[in-house]
Design a protein around this motif. Structure first.
Motif, PDB file in Angstrom:
ATOM      1  N   LYS A  10       0.838  -1.215   0.000  1.00 58.84           N
ATOM      2  CA  LYS A  10       0.000   0.000   0.000  1.00 58.84           C
ATOM      3  C   LYS A  10       0.871   1.263   0.000  1.00 58.84           C
ATOM      4  CE  LYS A  10      -3.922   2.160   2.323  1.00 58.84           C
ATOM      5  NZ  LYS A  10      -3.428   3.534   2.078  1.00 58.84           N
ATOM      6  N   GLU A  11       1.874   1.268   0.867  1.00 64.74           N
ATOM      7  CA  GLU A  11       2.713   2.464   1.013  1.00 64.74           C
ATOM      8  C   GLU A  11       3.464   2.793  -0.282  1.00 64.74           C
ATOM      9  OE1 GLU A  11       2.536   0.406   5.084  1.00 64.74           O
ATOM     10  OE2 GLU A  11       2.608  -0.182   2.978  1.00 64.74           O
ATOM     11  N   SER A  12       4.032   1.763  -0.931  1.00 60.58           N
ATOM     12  CA  SER A  12       4.848   2.024  -2.129  1.00 60.58           C
ATOM     13  C   SER A  12       3.993   2.441  -3.320  1.00 60.58           C
ATOM     14  CB  SER A  12       5.688   0.801  -2.482  1.00 60.58           C
ATOM     15  OG  SER A  12       4.863  -0.315  -2.745  1.00 60.58           O
ATOM     16  N   VAL A  13       2.780   1.905  -3.408  1.00 62.68           N
ATOM     17  CA  VAL A  13       1.886   2.283  -4.518  1.00 62.68           C
ATOM     18  C   VAL A  13       1.239   3.648  -4.226  1.00 62.68           C
ATOM     19  CG1 VAL A  13      -0.175   1.654  -5.840  1.00 62.68           C
ATOM     20  CG2 VAL A  13       1.512  -0.105  -5.257  1.00 62.68           C
ATOM     21  N   ASP A  14       0.841   3.882  -2.980  1.00 63.89           N
ATOM     22  CA  ASP A  14       0.303   5.205  -2.607  1.00 63.89           C
ATOM     23  C   ASP A  14       1.328   6.307  -2.896  1.00 63.89           C
ATOM     24  OD1 ASP A  14      -2.042   4.102  -1.762  1.00 63.89           O
ATOM     25  OD2 ASP A  14      -1.687   4.384   0.390  1.00 63.89           O
ATOM     26  N   ALA A  15       2.610   5.963  -2.726  1.00 67.19           N
ATOM     27  CA  ALA A  15       3.692   6.931  -2.949  1.00 67.19           C
ATOM     28  C   ALA A  15       3.695   7.478  -4.373  1.00 67.19           C
ATOM     29  CB  ALA A  15       5.040   6.279  -2.646  1.00 67.19           C
ATOM     30  N   ALA A  17       1.134   8.389  -6.051  1.00 65.53           N
ATOM     31  CA  ALA A  17       0.026   9.354  -6.237  1.00 65.53           C
ATOM     32  C   ALA A  17      -0.585   9.163  -7.626  1.00 65.53           C
ATOM     33  CB  ALA A  17       0.530  10.786  -6.047  1.00 65.53           C
ATOM     34  N   HIS A  34       2.682  -5.641  -6.927  1.00 66.26           N
ATOM     35  CA  HIS A  34       2.651  -4.175  -7.037  1.00 66.26           C
ATOM     36  C   HIS A  34       1.952  -3.744  -8.331  1.00 66.26           C
ATOM     37  CE1 HIS A  34       6.074  -4.486  -4.096  1.00 66.26           C
ATOM     38  NE2 HIS A  34       5.383  -3.502  -3.560  1.00 66.26           N
ATOM     39  N   GLU A  37      -1.811  -3.889  -8.083  1.00 59.98           N
ATOM     40  CA  GLU A  37      -2.332  -2.789  -7.255  1.00 59.98           C
ATOM     41  C   GLU A  37      -2.351  -1.483  -8.058  1.00 59.98           C
ATOM     42  OE1 GLU A  37      -4.194  -1.249  -4.096  1.00 59.98           O
ATOM     43  OE2 GLU A  37      -3.691  -3.384  -4.349  1.00 59.98           O
ATOM     44  N   GLN A  41      -5.801   0.991  -9.661  1.00 61.67           N
ATOM     45  CA  GLN A  41      -6.003   2.425  -9.480  1.00 61.67           C
ATOM     46  C   GLN A  41      -5.967   3.216 -10.789  1.00 61.67           C
ATOM     47  OE1 GLN A  41      -3.807   4.159  -6.185  1.00 61.67           O
ATOM     48  NE2 GLN A  41      -3.590   2.162  -5.202  1.00 61.67           N
ATOM     49  N   SER A 230       9.375   5.600  -6.330  1.00 64.09           N
ATOM     50  CA  SER A 230       9.101   4.862  -5.095  1.00 64.09           C
ATOM     51  C   SER A 230      10.017   3.634  -5.085  1.00 64.09           C
ATOM     52  CB  SER A 230       7.621   4.445  -5.100  1.00 64.09           C
ATOM     53  OG  SER A 230       7.306   3.620  -4.006  1.00 64.09           O
TER      54      SER A 230
END
Length: 304
Positions: A10-15, A17, A34, A37, A41, A230
């Motif tokens: 979650k953190e690396s993909v959210d990074a 944006a 990854h 994911e 989005q 990321s």
């Protein structure tokens, strides 16, 4: 095929944006966690390119019109994106190191847990294997890679022992190498020392640090103005390169300043270093040493 949970998913993909119609690159496809994911989005006009040089990873290819899997090392990112007429991308994700799948396949020779052929090639077409290094490198060269890439203080003694033992019998498997080096492996730290030795040989086989440098220097010219990088790393050698490149745009030396005292580093970090939660480490042991760094292009300072 058994590919474990992606680390800091979650953190690396959210990074990144993610923008619905953006173009993204996952340079370490592996099991595709990854990438899946990111695709979730992306909108119908978005595009995702992925890289992986390991033939095993290619079997995880995702059937999606927005997705292209390129069977190459990420050090060639610009060249292969140009082939697809892509000059700029909105985000690049890298999950460095060896996949759980590679560690778990005994015959690949990555793991200290199984007896397998001393191979360690991520790209099976590559000529240089761990066996070549162990049996053909000079004592001096072996000592150098064990010191530089394994951070082993007694690298010279280990190299000397390998050279002496291989003169008696060729060292061909993981457990043979372990046996040869037994005197350097006291019970309390056996796993740690072995991991450092295997890491050093693996980095040399796959030119991992050279490939990482080649990859990083291409990032500033690939990212759009708002684009994001990321990167998840697993050991200090990788992390130091990533951290230093993000802060200075170089791997060694000092930044030059102009007459105003300004520096010309191409990137800037976003937020702080992110590490996995205790919960994630409990579920996925591979996550224990992971570090996520996020960066974007530096916005030019406006001179008064």
């Amino acid at each position: 095929m058994n590919y474990h949970n992606p680390v800091l998913l979650k953190e690396s993909v959210d990074a990144l944006a993610i923008k619905k119609d953006g173009v993204y690159v996952d340079v370490t496809f592996g099991g595709g966690g990854h990438s899946r994911e990111i695709l979730k989005q992306l909108g119908p006009d978005g595009k995702l390119f992925a890289f992986d040089q390991d033939p095993d990873a290619l079997e995880n290819k995702i059937d999606d019109d927005r997705f292209v899997l390129i069977p190459e090392n990420f050090r060639f990112i610009s060249r292969f994106l140009r082939f697809y007429r892509i000059k700029k991308v909105d985000g690049i994700l890298a999950d460095l190191g060896v996949s759980s799948h590679q560690f778990d396949e005994a015959e690949r020779g990555f793991s200290t847990r199984f007896d397998g052929d001393l191979d360690m090639r991520m790209n099976q077409k590559s000529k240089l294997s761990a066996k070549e290094i162990i049996n053909k490198y000079s004592e001096e060269k072996l000592a150098e890679i064990l010191f530089l890439y394994g951070e082993l203080r007694n690298s010279r003694n280990i190299a000397k022992t390998i050279v002496e033992k291989r003169a008696e019998q060729k060292i061909e498997t993981s457990f043979q190498l372990k046996e040869v080096l037994q005197k350097y492996l006291p019970n309390a730290v056996e796993h740690k020392i072995l991991a450092q030795i295997f890491q050093a040989i693996r980095i040399e086989v796959n030119e991992e640090l050279d490939a990482l440098r080649d990859f990083l220097v291409q990032i500033p010219s690939l990212l759009t103005a708002e684009g994001r990088l990321s990167v998840i790393s697993y050991h200090s050698l990788e992390d130091r390169l990533v951290k230093r490149f993000i802060s200075t745009g170089m791997f060694s030396g000092e930044l030059e300043k102009d007459v105003f005292g300004n520096t010309k580093e191409p990137m800037q970090k976003i937020g702080k270093l992110i590490v996995p939660s205790a919960e994630e480490i409990k579920i996925n042991n591979r996550a224990r040493s992971a570090k996520l760094r996020i960066a974007t292009l530096k916005k030019e300072r406006i001179k008064a």
